[in-house]
Motif scaffolding. Structure first.
Motif, PDB file in Angstrom:
ATOM      1  N   GLY A 151       5.204   2.051  -3.671  1.00  0.00           N
ATOM      2  CA  GLY A 151       4.097   1.147  -3.382  1.00  0.00           C
ATOM      3  C   GLY A 151       2.777   1.891  -3.303  1.00  0.00           C
ATOM      4  O   GLY A 151       1.754   1.420  -3.802  1.00  0.00           O
ATOM      5  N   LEU A 152       2.797   3.081  -2.691  1.00  0.00           N
ATOM      6  CA  LEU A 152       1.589   3.899  -2.631  1.00  0.00           C
ATOM      7  C   LEU A 152       1.122   4.279  -4.035  1.00  0.00           C
ATOM      8  O   LEU A 152      -0.068   4.167  -4.354  1.00  0.00           O
ATOM      9  N   LEU A 153       2.057   4.708  -4.873  1.00  0.00           N
ATOM     10  CA  LEU A 153       1.709   5.082  -6.242  1.00  0.00           C
ATOM     11  C   LEU A 153       1.100   3.901  -6.993  1.00  0.00           C
ATOM     12  O   LEU A 153       0.077   4.041  -7.678  1.00  0.00           O
ATOM     13  N   ALA A 154       1.726   2.722  -6.841  1.00  0.00           N
ATOM     14  CA  ALA A 154       1.221   1.539  -7.535  1.00  0.00           C
ATOM     15  C   ALA A 154      -0.164   1.146  -7.035  1.00  0.00           C
ATOM     16  O   ALA A 154      -1.045   0.785  -7.816  1.00  0.00           O
ATOM     17  N   GLY A 155      -0.368   1.215  -5.717  1.00  0.00           N
ATOM     18  CA  GLY A 155      -1.665   0.845  -5.160  1.00  0.00           C
ATOM     19  C   GLY A 155      -2.773   1.791  -5.602  1.00  0.00           C
ATOM     20  O   GLY A 155      -3.887   1.359  -5.913  1.00  0.00           O
ATOM     21  N   PHE A 170      -0.926  -4.608  -4.857  1.00  0.00           N
ATOM     22  CA  PHE A 170       0.051  -3.872  -5.654  1.00  0.00           C
ATOM     23  C   PHE A 170       0.891  -2.939  -4.781  1.00  0.00           C
ATOM     24  O   PHE A 170       2.087  -2.747  -5.041  1.00  0.00           O
ATOM     25  N   GLY A 171       0.287  -2.376  -3.737  1.00  0.00           N
ATOM     26  CA  GLY A 171       1.063  -1.541  -2.831  1.00  0.00           C
ATOM     27  C   GLY A 171       2.153  -2.331  -2.142  1.00  0.00           C
ATOM     28  O   GLY A 171       3.319  -1.903  -2.088  1.00  0.00           O
ATOM     29  N   ALA A 172       1.806  -3.510  -1.616  1.00  0.00           N
ATOM     30  CA  ALA A 172       2.793  -4.335  -0.919  1.00  0.00           C
ATOM     31  C   ALA A 172       3.863  -4.856  -1.878  1.00  0.00           C
ATOM     32  O   ALA A 172       5.056  -4.864  -1.560  1.00  0.00           O
ATOM     33  N   TYR A 173       3.442  -5.276  -3.077  1.00  0.00           N
ATOM     34  CA  TYR A 173       4.405  -5.848  -4.020  1.00  0.00           C
ATOM     35  C   TYR A 173       5.448  -4.819  -4.445  1.00  0.00           C
ATOM     36  O   TYR A 173       6.653  -5.075  -4.412  1.00  0.00           O
ATOM     37  N   PHE A 174       4.999  -3.636  -4.835  1.00  0.00           N
ATOM     38  CA  PHE A 174       5.953  -2.641  -5.326  1.00  0.00           C
ATOM     39  C   PHE A 174       6.778  -2.039  -4.194  1.00  0.00           C
ATOM     40  O   PHE A 174       7.936  -1.668  -4.399  1.00  0.00           O
ATOM     41  N   ALA A 175       6.207  -1.937  -3.006  1.00  0.00           N
ATOM     42  CA  ALA A 175       7.000  -1.471  -1.867  1.00  0.00           C
ATOM     43  C   ALA A 175       8.105  -2.476  -1.546  1.00  0.00           C
ATOM     44  O   ALA A 175       9.251  -2.094  -1.272  1.00  0.00           O
ATOM     45  N   GLY A 220      -7.913   2.394  -3.427  1.00  0.00           N
ATOM     46  CA  GLY A 220      -6.592   1.789  -3.531  1.00  0.00           C
ATOM     47  C   GLY A 220      -5.644   2.312  -2.469  1.00  0.00           C
ATOM     48  O   GLY A 220      -4.836   1.558  -1.903  1.00  0.00           O
ATOM     49  N   MET A 221      -5.717   3.609  -2.167  1.00  0.00           N
ATOM     50  CA  MET A 221      -4.891   4.175  -1.099  1.00  0.00           C
ATOM     51  C   MET A 221      -5.233   3.542   0.251  1.00  0.00           C
ATOM     52  O   MET A 221      -4.352   3.277   1.076  1.00  0.00           O
ATOM     53  N   GLY A 222      -6.529   3.301   0.466  1.00  0.00           N
ATOM     54  CA  GLY A 222      -6.926   2.611   1.684  1.00  0.00           C
ATOM     55  C   GLY A 222      -6.332   1.218   1.768  1.00  0.00           C
ATOM     56  O   GLY A 222      -5.920   0.760   2.840  1.00  0.00           O
ATOM     57  N   GLY A 223      -6.266   0.525   0.630  1.00  0.00           N
ATOM     58  CA  GLY A 223      -5.640  -0.791   0.614  1.00  0.00           C
ATOM     59  C   GLY A 223      -4.154  -0.719   0.912  1.00  0.00           C
ATOM     60  O   GLY A 223      -3.608  -1.562   1.649  1.00  0.00           O
ATOM     61  N   VAL A 224      -3.467   0.284   0.356  1.00  0.00           N
ATOM     62  CA  VAL A 224      -2.039   0.469   0.644  1.00  0.00           C
ATOM     63  C   VAL A 224      -1.830   0.692   2.137  1.00  0.00           C
ATOM     64  O   VAL A 224      -0.891   0.163   2.733  1.00  0.00           O
ATOM     65  N   PHE A 225      -2.695   1.479   2.742  1.00  0.00           N
ATOM     66  CA  PHE A 225      -2.587   1.724   4.182  1.00  0.00           C
ATOM     67  C   PHE A 225      -2.654   0.414   4.965  1.00  0.00           C
ATOM     68  O   PHE A 225      -1.887   0.199   5.905  1.00  0.00           O
ATOM     69  N   LEU A 226      -3.561  -0.462   4.569  1.00  0.00           N
ATOM     70  CA  LEU A 226      -3.705  -1.731   5.287  1.00  0.00           C
ATOM     71  C   LEU A 226      -2.462  -2.602   5.166  1.00  0.00           C
ATOM     72  O   LEU A 226      -2.029  -3.227   6.136  1.00  0.00           O
ATOM     73  N   SER A 227      -1.866  -2.652   3.969  1.00  0.00           N
ATOM     74  CA  SER A 227      -0.763  -3.592   3.743  1.00  0.00           C
ATOM     75  C   SER A 227       0.606  -3.034   4.115  1.00  0.00           C
ATOM     76  O   SER A 227       1.542  -3.814   4.319  1.00  0.00           O
TER      77      SER A 227
END
Length: 425
Positions: A114-118, A100-105, A277-284
């Motif tokens: 993207g961060l907010l979504a993730g 979700f982070g990558a998609y919305f970014a 989820g924030m950790g996932g956003v960081f990765l993507s």
């Protein structure tokens, strides 16, 4: 007839038999002292072996990139387990954050959205776990594993659905995402760079550390690092945090004092999912600038290991995440040759632990530590590099060794994993 005599009283205000209270700030002082000892050890190892990448600014920067998602997952585990809920589902919540982070970014062109979504996606996963474990009393491990499996398949389905006609994307990856702002303190690299290159014991290493911590840092990295002291302040310095931790220690006692046990468990697990989820956003978005299937690489589980290593404390889990990040950074930048140098350091640590175990009259543990230390010394002096396959898994091996050495001092929350139901009057 003999009589049993019980002695009670105080000595200088401390009950007899009780452990004296530690001064305020003792934990911070211990963490700083340990960090300084590690830096001095690595600096000496660098001078002795000539492996400059052990403590250079590039290694420090790479360590941060590898450590941040693990630390965020560990913080998520800390929030949940301090409220008595085991969150094995951190991996699945991180996967939701990556997608979700990558998609919305990508779709909005704004990485902050993207961060907010993730984060919201991770919180949704946490809410699902809370409903299963808190409301319906599903076994915590079963619920977490189910979330991990479900989210892995669900994100692949969404990728097929959304990226089918998008160039450069597909079922297993997204298009490239816009980056976060990069922050650097002005003049630091220009001022300290020449000092780092001189290779002076400890002085050059301190310069490299400052450069690595203040140069070319993503804005999300700074936000993620601030989550560690923020978690400490909330959980250990507020009434809310005291009540939440009481739920994880003894929910029956907390309920008798009017603490809303169910509500706090829900809050803790939802926050846990948001941090994952924030950790996932960081990765993507920061680590790779693209969502890829499987890019979490088990970091949710590694985060739980870091949390256990840190004894369910923010500073300790940060050290555990740093240990993973550092060994991972070394094997990425230097391969088996760089990791090989750590054999010497690990051998010396094991020998020091063996001496300490002798002083504690634990002869079996001392003998095992001494034997392992000697074997590592022999391995170091008879080889020049580690096999590539072994170097790849060095972070996991290192953490398992450290966990085994620290296992006797670990103290999880007393009520963690307990299926709890409110008493009915």
């Amino acid at each position: 007839m003999s009589q049993e005599i019980t002695v009670t009283g105080t000595v200088s205000g401390t009950p007899v038999g009780a452990r004296p209270a530690r001064p305020r700030g003792w934990a911070l002082w211990r963490l700083l002292t340990l960090s300084a000892a590690v830096l001095v050890s690595l600096s000496g190892l660098r001078v002795f072996t000539g492996q400059d990448m052990l403590v250079d600014s590039g290694t420090i920067s790479t360590t941060i990139i590898f450590a941040v998602p693990i630390a965020l997952a560990a913080l998520g585990g800390l929030w949940a387990e301090r409220a008595g809920v085991i969150n094995i589902g951190l991996e699945g919540m991180m996967i939701m954050g990556t997608w979700f982070g990558a998609y919305f970014a990508w779709s909005t062109g704004n990485p902050w959205l993207g961060l907010l979504a993730g984060v919201l996606a991770g919180m949704a996963g946490g809410l699902l776990h809370a409903v299963a474990t808190v409301t319906f009393a599903v076994d915590h491990i079963v619920s977490g594993v189910a979330i991990n499996i479900l989210m892995l398949g669900a994100m692949r389905y969404l990728s097929i659905l959304v990226y089918a006609d998008v160039d450069g994307a597909g079922a297993s990856q997204s298009p490239r995402t816009p980056p976060f702002q990069v922050l650097s303190l002005p003049f630091v690299k220009d001022a300290l760079g020449p000092l780092e290159e001189k290779g002076i014991f400890l002085v050059s290493d301190l310069a490299a550390l400052v450069i690595g911590l203040t140069t070319n840092m993503s804005a999300l990295t700074l936000v993620a690092i601030l989550m560690i002291p923020l978690t400490y302040l909330v959980l250990w310095r507020t009434t809310f945090g005291l009540r939440l931790r009481s739920v994880g220690e003894n929910p029956d006692a907390a309920e008798s004092l009017g603490v809303p046990v169910y509500t706090l468990k829900y809050v803790a697990v939802v926050v846990s999912g948001g941090l994952a989820g924030m950790g996932g956003v960081f990765l993507s978005i920061v680590a790779s600038r693209i969502y890829q299937e499987g890019q979490t690489g088990g970091r949710g589980y590694i985060g739980l290991a870091s949390m256990i290593f840190g004894n369910w404390r923010p500073g300790g889990l940060a050290a555990g995440a740093g240990l993973f990040g550092y060994t991972d950074a070394l094997q990425i930048r230097g391969g088996g040759a760089a990791i090989h140098v750590l054999l010497l350091l690990l051998a010396l640590v094991l020998l020091a632990v063996a001496v300490w175990q002798v002083r504690k009259d634990r002869k079996g543990m001392a003998a095992a530590g001494a034997l392992a230390g000697v074997l590592l010394l022999v391995w170091y002096f008879t080889t020049d590099s580690l096999p590539r396959e072994l170097a790849t898994y060095s972070p996991h091996i290192t953490t398992l060794l450290v966990l085994s050495l620290a296992s006797q001092r670990l103290r999880p929350p007393a009520g963690v994993g307990r299926q709890w139901r409110a008493s009915r009057s």
